[in-house]
Scaffold this motif. Structure first.
Motif, PDB file in Angstrom:
ATOM      1  N   LEU A  90       0.877  -1.157   0.000  1.00  0.00           N
ATOM      2  CA  LEU A  90       0.000   0.000   0.000  1.00  0.00           C
ATOM      3  C   LEU A  90       0.918   1.210   0.000  1.00  0.00           C
ATOM      4  O   LEU A  90       1.688   1.414   0.945  1.00  0.00           O
ATOM      5  CB  LEU A  90      -0.897  -0.004   1.244  1.00  0.00           C
ATOM      6  CG  LEU A  90      -1.830   1.181   1.413  1.00  0.00           C
ATOM      7  CD1 LEU A  90      -2.816   1.272   0.253  1.00  0.00           C
ATOM      8  CD2 LEU A  90      -2.569   1.072   2.740  1.00  0.00           C
ATOM      9  N   LEU A  91       0.873   1.982  -1.084  1.00  0.00           N
ATOM     10  CA  LEU A  91       1.738   3.158  -1.225  1.00  0.00           C
ATOM     11  C   LEU A  91       0.994   4.396  -0.736  1.00  0.00           C
ATOM     12  O   LEU A  91      -0.070   4.734  -1.243  1.00  0.00           O
ATOM     13  CB  LEU A  91       2.152   3.335  -2.684  1.00  0.00           C
ATOM     14  CG  LEU A  91       2.809   2.126  -3.349  1.00  0.00           C
ATOM     15  CD1 LEU A  91       3.112   2.427  -4.806  1.00  0.00           C
ATOM     16  CD2 LEU A  91       4.060   1.705  -2.610  1.00  0.00           C
ATOM     17  N   LEU A  92       1.572   5.023   0.261  1.00  0.00           N
ATOM     18  CA  LEU A  92       1.002   6.230   0.852  1.00  0.00           C
ATOM     19  C   LEU A  92       2.021   7.348   0.722  1.00  0.00           C
ATOM     20  O   LEU A  92       3.209   7.080   0.511  1.00  0.00           O
ATOM     21  CB  LEU A  92       0.705   5.982   2.332  1.00  0.00           C
ATOM     22  CG  LEU A  92      -0.244   4.825   2.639  1.00  0.00           C
ATOM     23  CD1 LEU A  92      -0.156   4.451   4.112  1.00  0.00           C
ATOM     24  CD2 LEU A  92      -1.658   5.201   2.273  1.00  0.00           C
ATOM     25  N   PRO A  93       1.599   8.588   0.886  1.00  0.00           N
ATOM     26  CA  PRO A  93       2.582   9.662   0.860  1.00  0.00           C
ATOM     27  C   PRO A  93       3.660   9.423   1.929  1.00  0.00           C
ATOM     28  O   PRO A  93       3.346   9.243   3.108  1.00  0.00           O
ATOM     29  CB  PRO A  93       1.764  10.913   1.178  1.00  0.00           C
ATOM     30  CG  PRO A  93       0.369  10.556   0.782  1.00  0.00           C
ATOM     31  CD  PRO A  93       0.242   9.082   1.060  1.00  0.00           C
ATOM     32  N   GLU A  94       4.884   9.339   1.503  1.00  0.00           N
ATOM     33  CA  GLU A  94       6.051   9.185   2.370  1.00  0.00           C
ATOM     34  C   GLU A  94       6.014   7.913   3.219  1.00  0.00           C
ATOM     35  O   GLU A  94       6.643   7.846   4.272  1.00  0.00           O
ATOM     36  CB  GLU A  94       6.197  10.408   3.272  1.00  0.00           C
ATOM     37  CG  GLU A  94       6.378  11.685   2.479  1.00  0.00           C
ATOM     38  CD  GLU A  94       6.576  12.883   3.363  1.00  0.00           C
ATOM     39  OE1 GLU A  94       7.022  12.725   4.506  1.00  0.00           O
ATOM     40  OE2 GLU A  94       6.288  13.997   2.902  1.00  0.00           O
ATOM     41  N   ARG A  95       5.297   6.886   2.757  1.00  0.00           N
ATOM     42  CA  ARG A  95       5.202   5.648   3.525  1.00  0.00           C
ATOM     43  C   ARG A  95       4.790   4.492   2.619  1.00  0.00           C
ATOM     44  O   ARG A  95       4.007   4.671   1.697  1.00  0.00           O
ATOM     45  CB  ARG A  95       4.155   5.825   4.609  1.00  0.00           C
ATOM     46  CG  ARG A  95       4.082   4.695   5.589  1.00  0.00           C
ATOM     47  CD  ARG A  95       3.179   5.082   6.731  1.00  0.00           C
ATOM     48  NE  ARG A  95       3.160   4.007   7.691  1.00  0.00           N
ATOM     49  CZ  ARG A  95       2.388   3.988   8.735  1.00  0.00           C
ATOM     50  NH1 ARG A  95       1.580   5.000   8.976  1.00  0.00           N
ATOM     51  NH2 ARG A  95       2.411   2.988   9.572  1.00  0.00           N
ATOM     52  N   VAL A  96       5.327   3.325   2.903  1.00  0.00           N
ATOM     53  CA  VAL A  96       4.935   2.097   2.206  1.00  0.00           C
ATOM     54  C   VAL A  96       4.570   1.070   3.262  1.00  0.00           C
ATOM     55  O   VAL A  96       5.315   0.866   4.223  1.00  0.00           O
ATOM     56  CB  VAL A  96       6.078   1.557   1.320  1.00  0.00           C
ATOM     57  CG1 VAL A  96       5.697   0.223   0.694  1.00  0.00           C
ATOM     58  CG2 VAL A  96       6.448   2.565   0.245  1.00  0.00           C
ATOM     59  N   VAL A  97       3.411   0.445   3.095  1.00  0.00           N
ATOM     60  CA  VAL A  97       2.954  -0.574   4.027  1.00  0.00           C
ATOM     61  C   VAL A  97       2.942  -1.910   3.284  1.00  0.00           C
ATOM     62  O   VAL A  97       2.334  -2.026   2.218  1.00  0.00           O
ATOM     63  CB  VAL A  97       1.540  -0.257   4.553  1.00  0.00           C
ATOM     64  CG1 VAL A  97       1.054  -1.353   5.497  1.00  0.00           C
ATOM     65  CG2 VAL A  97       1.515   1.112   5.223  1.00  0.00           C
ATOM     66  N   VAL A  98       3.633  -2.900   3.839  1.00  0.00           N
ATOM     67  CA  VAL A  98       3.613  -4.242   3.262  1.00  0.00           C
ATOM     68  C   VAL A  98       2.393  -4.943   3.832  1.00  0.00           C
ATOM     69  O   VAL A  98       2.229  -5.050   5.050  1.00  0.00           O
ATOM     70  CB  VAL A  98       4.904  -5.025   3.611  1.00  0.00           C
ATOM     71  CG1 VAL A  98       4.847  -6.421   3.024  1.00  0.00           C
ATOM     72  CG2 VAL A  98       6.132  -4.279   3.110  1.00  0.00           C
ATOM     73  N   LEU A  99       1.521  -5.397   2.941  1.00  0.00           N
ATOM     74  CA  LEU A  99       0.253  -6.005   3.335  1.00  0.00           C
ATOM     75  C   LEU A  99       0.305  -7.525   3.256  1.00  0.00           C
ATOM     76  O   LEU A  99       0.992  -8.076   2.398  1.00  0.00           O
ATOM     77  CB  LEU A  99      -0.866  -5.531   2.405  1.00  0.00           C
ATOM     78  CG  LEU A  99      -1.123  -4.032   2.344  1.00  0.00           C
ATOM     79  CD1 LEU A  99      -2.074  -3.719   1.205  1.00  0.00           C
ATOM     80  CD2 LEU A  99      -1.679  -3.537   3.670  1.00  0.00           C
ATOM     81  N   SER A 100      -0.461  -8.155   4.095  1.00  0.00           N
ATOM     82  CA  SER A 100      -0.675  -9.590   3.935  1.00  0.00           C
ATOM     83  C   SER A 100      -1.583  -9.774   2.714  1.00  0.00           C
ATOM     84  O   SER A 100      -2.244  -8.829   2.267  1.00  0.00           O
ATOM     85  CB  SER A 100      -1.345 -10.176   5.180  1.00  0.00           C
ATOM     86  OG  SER A 100      -2.682  -9.717   5.279  1.00  0.00           O
ATOM     87  N   ASP A 101      -1.636 -10.975   2.201  1.00  0.00           N
ATOM     88  CA  ASP A 101      -2.514 -11.245   1.059  1.00  0.00           C
ATOM     89  C   ASP A 101      -3.967 -10.946   1.408  1.00  0.00           C
ATOM     90  O   ASP A 101      -4.713 -10.383   0.611  1.00  0.00           O
ATOM     91  CB  ASP A 101      -2.374 -12.690   0.588  1.00  0.00           C
ATOM     92  CG  ASP A 101      -1.045 -12.956  -0.087  1.00  0.00           C
ATOM     93  OD1 ASP A 101      -0.450 -12.009  -0.636  1.00  0.00           O
ATOM     94  OD2 ASP A 101      -0.603 -14.121  -0.076  1.00  0.00           O
ATOM     95  N   THR A 102      -4.363 -11.318   2.623  1.00  0.00           N
ATOM     96  CA  THR A 102      -5.743 -11.090   3.059  1.00  0.00           C
ATOM     97  C   THR A 102      -6.049  -9.596   3.123  1.00  0.00           C
ATOM     98  O   THR A 102      -7.101  -9.156   2.642  1.00  0.00           O
ATOM     99  CB  THR A 102      -5.979 -11.738   4.429  1.00  0.00           C
ATOM    100  OG1 THR A 102      -5.661 -13.128   4.347  1.00  0.00           O
ATOM    101  CG2 THR A 102      -7.412 -11.576   4.875  1.00  0.00           C
ATOM    102  N   ALA A 103      -5.157  -8.819   3.693  1.00  0.00           N
ATOM    103  CA  ALA A 103      -5.361  -7.375   3.783  1.00  0.00           C
ATOM    104  C   ALA A 103      -5.476  -6.756   2.395  1.00  0.00           C
ATOM    105  O   ALA A 103      -6.339  -5.907   2.152  1.00  0.00           O
ATOM    106  CB  ALA A 103      -4.228  -6.728   4.567  1.00  0.00           C
ATOM    107  N   ALA A 104      -4.631  -7.182   1.487  1.00  0.00           N
ATOM    108  CA  ALA A 104      -4.679  -6.659   0.120  1.00  0.00           C
ATOM    109  C   ALA A 104      -5.997  -7.013  -0.555  1.00  0.00           C
ATOM    110  O   ALA A 104      -6.582  -6.181  -1.256  1.00  0.00           O
ATOM    111  CB  ALA A 104      -3.509  -7.203  -0.695  1.00  0.00           C
ATOM    112  N   GLN A 105      -6.488  -8.235  -0.341  1.00  0.00           N
ATOM    113  CA  GLN A 105      -7.762  -8.631  -0.939  1.00  0.00           C
ATOM    114  C   GLN A 105      -8.904  -7.780  -0.414  1.00  0.00           C
ATOM    115  O   GLN A 105      -9.788  -7.372  -1.179  1.00  0.00           O
ATOM    116  CB  GLN A 105      -8.033 -10.103  -0.664  1.00  0.00           C
ATOM    117  CG  GLN A 105      -7.151 -11.024  -1.467  1.00  0.00           C
ATOM    118  CD  GLN A 105      -7.464 -12.480  -1.201  1.00  0.00           C
ATOM    119  OE1 GLN A 105      -8.615 -12.850  -1.026  1.00  0.00           O
ATOM    120  NE2 GLN A 105      -6.436 -13.299  -1.164  1.00  0.00           N
ATOM    121  N   ILE A 106      -8.894  -7.507   0.877  1.00  0.00           N
ATOM    122  CA  ILE A 106      -9.942  -6.661   1.454  1.00  0.00           C
ATOM    123  C   ILE A 106      -9.859  -5.254   0.878  1.00  0.00           C
ATOM    124  O   ILE A 106     -10.869  -4.681   0.451  1.00  0.00           O
ATOM    125  CB  ILE A 106      -9.837  -6.626   2.989  1.00  0.00           C
ATOM    126  CG1 ILE A 106     -10.151  -8.007   3.572  1.00  0.00           C
ATOM    127  CG2 ILE A 106     -10.782  -5.571   3.571  1.00  0.00           C
ATOM    128  CD1 ILE A 106      -9.848  -8.141   5.049  1.00  0.00           C
TER     129      ILE A 106
END
Length: 73
Positions: free
Chosen positions: A13-29
């Motif tokens: 998940l690319l945010l301003p000045e931040r990157v969040v590594v998601l689980s597969d489940t989180a990404a699907q949601i």
């Protein structure tokens, strides 16, 4: 913005000045958060994909957390 990182084989998940590594489940949601579906529609879709999983309890809690973090409006 959601992106797949092929090098890490991870959903990001690319945010301003931040990157969040998601689980597969989180990404699907988060992919279901398209502006047309409400939380109940997202839960319904996930329940259809994953019968028997505790989606009705966990997905709304996850979405509340994501909204609280400012990752989703």
């Amino acid at each position: 913005m959601l992106r797949h990182d092929a090098v890490r084989d991870a959903e990001l998940l690319l945010l301003p000045e931040r990157v969040v590594v998601l689980s597969d489940t989180a990404a699907q949601i988060l992919r279901l958060c398209d502006g047309d579906r409400d939380v109940s529609a997202i839960v319904g879709e996930l329940e259809a994909r994953y019968p028997g999983a505790p989606v009705a309890a966990e997905a709304p809690r996850f979405l509340d957390r994501v909204r609280g973090e400012g990752w989703l409006r």
